[in-house]
Design a protein around this motif. Structure first.
Motif, PDB file in Angstrom:
ATOM      1  N   VAL A  11     -59.254  49.692 -79.764  1.00 40.12           N
ATOM      2  CA  VAL A  11     -58.263  48.915 -78.878  1.00 40.12           C
ATOM      3  C   VAL A  11     -59.120  49.058 -77.460  1.00 40.12           C
ATOM      4  O   VAL A  11     -60.042  49.873 -77.216  1.00 40.12           O
ATOM      5  CB  VAL A  11     -57.099  49.324 -78.607  1.00 40.12           C
ATOM      6  CG1 VAL A  11     -56.164  48.865 -80.093  1.00 40.12           C
ATOM      7  CG2 VAL A  11     -56.853  50.935 -78.418  1.00 40.12           C
ATOM      8  N   SER A  12     -58.637  48.512 -76.414  1.00 39.78           N
ATOM      9  CA  SER A  12     -59.017  48.790 -75.069  1.00 39.78           C
ATOM     10  C   SER A  12     -57.840  49.340 -74.205  1.00 39.78           C
ATOM     11  O   SER A  12     -56.597  48.757 -74.469  1.00 39.78           O
ATOM     12  CB  SER A  12     -59.882  47.716 -74.307  1.00 39.78           C
ATOM     13  OG  SER A  12     -59.043  46.587 -74.100  1.00 39.78           O
ATOM     14  N   HIS A  72     -50.075  49.405 -80.489  1.00 37.24           N
ATOM     15  CA  HIS A  72     -48.788  48.559 -80.736  1.00 37.24           C
ATOM     16  C   HIS A  72     -48.771  47.302 -79.602  1.00 37.24           C
ATOM     17  O   HIS A  72     -47.885  46.655 -79.637  1.00 37.24           O
ATOM     18  CB  HIS A  72     -47.590  49.524 -80.537  1.00 37.24           C
ATOM     19  CG  HIS A  72     -47.342  50.424 -81.580  1.00 37.24           C
ATOM     20  ND1 HIS A  72     -48.263  51.438 -81.815  1.00 37.24           N
ATOM     21  CD2 HIS A  72     -46.818  50.406 -82.708  1.00 37.24           C
ATOM     22  CE1 HIS A  72     -48.138  52.024 -83.048  1.00 37.24           C
ATOM     23  NE2 HIS A  72     -46.863  51.280 -83.536  1.00 37.24           N
ATOM     24  N   GLY A  73     -49.939  47.002 -79.117  1.00 40.78           N
ATOM     25  CA  GLY A  73     -49.749  45.634 -78.339  1.00 40.78           C
ATOM     26  C   GLY A  73     -49.656  45.388 -76.906  1.00 40.78           C
ATOM     27  O   GLY A  73     -49.633  44.366 -76.309  1.00 40.78           O
ATOM     28  N   TYR A  74     -49.600  46.678 -76.300  1.00 43.44           N
ATOM     29  CA  TYR A  74     -49.406  46.801 -74.858  1.00 43.44           C
ATOM     30  C   TYR A  74     -50.711  46.759 -74.190  1.00 43.44           C
ATOM     31  O   TYR A  74     -52.007  47.237 -74.690  1.00 43.44           O
ATOM     32  CB  TYR A  74     -48.639  48.108 -74.490  1.00 43.44           C
ATOM     33  CG  TYR A  74     -47.183  48.049 -74.765  1.00 43.44           C
ATOM     34  CD1 TYR A  74     -46.337  47.297 -73.897  1.00 43.44           C
ATOM     35  CD2 TYR A  74     -46.775  48.555 -75.971  1.00 43.44           C
ATOM     36  CE1 TYR A  74     -44.829  47.285 -74.256  1.00 43.44           C
ATOM     37  CE2 TYR A  74     -45.402  48.461 -76.334  1.00 43.44           C
ATOM     38  CZ  TYR A  74     -44.524  47.945 -75.423  1.00 43.44           C
ATOM     39  OH  TYR A  74     -43.301  47.868 -75.716  1.00 43.44           O
ATOM     40  N   ALA A  83     -44.990  44.068 -76.075  1.00 41.04           N
ATOM     41  CA  ALA A  83     -45.266  42.820 -75.209  1.00 41.04           C
ATOM     42  C   ALA A  83     -45.668  43.246 -74.009  1.00 41.04           C
ATOM     43  O   ALA A  83     -44.368  44.012 -73.325  1.00 41.04           O
ATOM     44  CB  ALA A  83     -44.263  41.444 -75.242  1.00 41.04           C
ATOM     45  N   GLY A  84     -46.599  42.877 -73.327  1.00 37.04           N
ATOM     46  CA  GLY A  84     -46.472  43.538 -71.601  1.00 37.04           C
ATOM     47  C   GLY A  84     -47.309  44.502 -71.313  1.00 37.04           C
ATOM     48  O   GLY A  84     -48.189  45.177 -72.050  1.00 37.04           O
ATOM     49  N   ARG A  85     -47.057  45.121 -70.129  1.00 37.67           N
ATOM     50  CA  ARG A  85     -47.919  46.110 -69.545  1.00 37.67           C
ATOM     51  C   ARG A  85     -47.166  47.422 -69.874  1.00 37.67           C
ATOM     52  O   ARG A  85     -46.119  47.674 -69.485  1.00 37.67           O
ATOM     53  CB  ARG A  85     -48.033  45.833 -67.915  1.00 37.67           C
ATOM     54  CG  ARG A  85     -48.953  44.708 -67.970  1.00 37.67           C
ATOM     55  CD  ARG A  85     -48.876  44.373 -66.386  1.00 37.67           C
ATOM     56  NE  ARG A  85     -49.790  45.639 -65.365  1.00 37.67           N
ATOM     57  CZ  ARG A  85     -49.735  45.774 -64.432  1.00 37.67           C
ATOM     58  NH1 ARG A  85     -49.173  44.888 -63.622  1.00 37.67           N
ATOM     59  NH2 ARG A  85     -50.558  46.591 -63.973  1.00 37.67           N
ATOM     60  N   ALA A  86     -48.033  48.432 -69.943  1.00 39.33           N
ATOM     61  CA  ALA A  86     -47.611  49.872 -70.018  1.00 39.33           C
ATOM     62  C   ALA A  86     -48.203  50.604 -69.374  1.00 39.33           C
ATOM     63  O   ALA A  86     -49.444  50.464 -69.104  1.00 39.33           O
ATOM     64  CB  ALA A  86     -47.942  50.329 -71.713  1.00 39.33           C
ATOM     65  N   LEU A  87     -47.667  51.822 -68.704  1.00 36.30           N
ATOM     66  CA  LEU A  87     -48.416  52.726 -67.822  1.00 36.30           C
ATOM     67  C   LEU A  87     -48.028  54.275 -68.568  1.00 36.30           C
ATOM     68  O   LEU A  87     -46.913  54.425 -68.888  1.00 36.30           O
ATOM     69  CB  LEU A  87     -47.799  52.897 -66.661  1.00 36.30           C
ATOM     70  CG  LEU A  87     -47.879  53.761 -65.495  1.00 36.30           C
ATOM     71  CD1 LEU A  87     -49.427  53.672 -64.815  1.00 36.30           C
ATOM     72  CD2 LEU A  87     -47.080  53.895 -64.227  1.00 36.30           C
ATOM     73  N   ASP A  88     -49.241  54.894 -68.883  1.00 44.90           N
ATOM     74  CA  ASP A  88     -49.293  56.270 -69.203  1.00 44.90           C
ATOM     75  C   ASP A  88     -49.471  57.164 -68.390  1.00 44.90           C
ATOM     76  O   ASP A  88     -50.516  57.167 -67.673  1.00 44.90           O
ATOM     77  CB  ASP A  88     -50.080  56.424 -70.463  1.00 44.90           C
ATOM     78  CG  ASP A  88     -49.916  57.744 -71.331  1.00 44.90           C
ATOM     79  OD1 ASP A  88     -48.779  58.562 -70.655  1.00 44.90           O
ATOM     80  OD2 ASP A  88     -50.582  58.211 -71.961  1.00 44.90           O
TER      81      ASP A  88
END
Ligand SMILES: C[S@@+](CC[C@H](N)C(=O)[O-])C[C@H]1O[C@@H](n2cnc3c(N)ncnc32)[C@H](O)[C@@H]1O
Length: 188
Positions: free
Chosen positions: A84-85, A58-60, A38-43
């Motif tokens: 996915v985008s 996985h949904g981020y 859930a929510g935002r991820a930063l790589d």
């Protein structure tokens, strides 16, 4: 980081046999149970996007940042292939302004810039997770890396000492020396 480094990475990503064909890093894949999706991820220093795409699967809602536009082009292609985008941003992390309290998940694999630690800590939301994995001092036995390019023993534990350390290891495999951490930022 200089233009020369950017070109170095662009050249690397244009070569066959780069990271773009590889699966997500094991440290991420093996700890999927911790991901809420859930929510935002930063790589951070996402390269060709293997971990960014894994997080998106996985949904981020993922933002992948890297200095190499060639790497990020591959990351977008990889995302499309996996249906996915992800969002990408070409930026020099040396001069990057992290959004504060913005991300539920931060990934940083195979990249070390100690100047980024405060920014990463601020960018994570309270309760958010950081996955960090890169080479440590043991790796100097196997490469000509300079000492400042690798983590000291227990360094990640010290940097995130006020976080809840969920998983941590330092492994010398005989081919590489690597430190890996998953930690949760305390809730406000
Ligand atoms: C060893 S690769 C790791 C890529 C990815 N994290 C992975 O594990 O597949 C290091 C990455 O750091 C990026 N990089 C190096 N210096 C950078 C900088 N100053 N700002 C942004 N990215 C940088 C490179 O372009 C490269 O993609």
């Amino acid at each position: 980081m200089s233009l020369k480094d950017k070109e170095k990475w662009n050249r690397k990503y244009r070569m066959p046999g780069d990271h773009s064909g590889e699966a997500a890093c094991e440290w991420l894949a093996d700890n999927t149970d911790l991901l809420t999706g859930a929510g935002r991820a930063l790589d951070v220093a996402a390269g060709a996007g293997r971990n960014a795409v894994f997080a998106a699967e996985h949904g981020y809602d993922v933002l992948a940042v890297d200095i190499s536009e060639v790497g990020l082009e591959k990351a977008r292609a990889r995302a499309a292939k996996h249906r996915v985008s992800i969002r990408t941003e070409t930026a020099d992390l040396d001069a990057y302004r992290f959004e504060e309290n913005a991300f539920d998940l931060i990934l940083c694999f195979n990249f070390l810039d100690r100047g980024l630690f405060p920014g990463l800590r601020q960018a994570l939301k309270p309760g958010g997770l950081i996955f960090y994995e890169t080479f440590n001092l043991d790796h100097l036995k196997y490469t000509s890396f300079r000492q400042e390019w690798v983590l000291k023993y227990n360094e990640l534990l010290r940097v995130f000492q006020d976080y809840r350390i969920l998983r941590y290891r330092e492994v010398d495999s005989g081919l590489a020396g690597i430190a890996s951490l998953v930690a949760r930022k305390p809730s406000a």
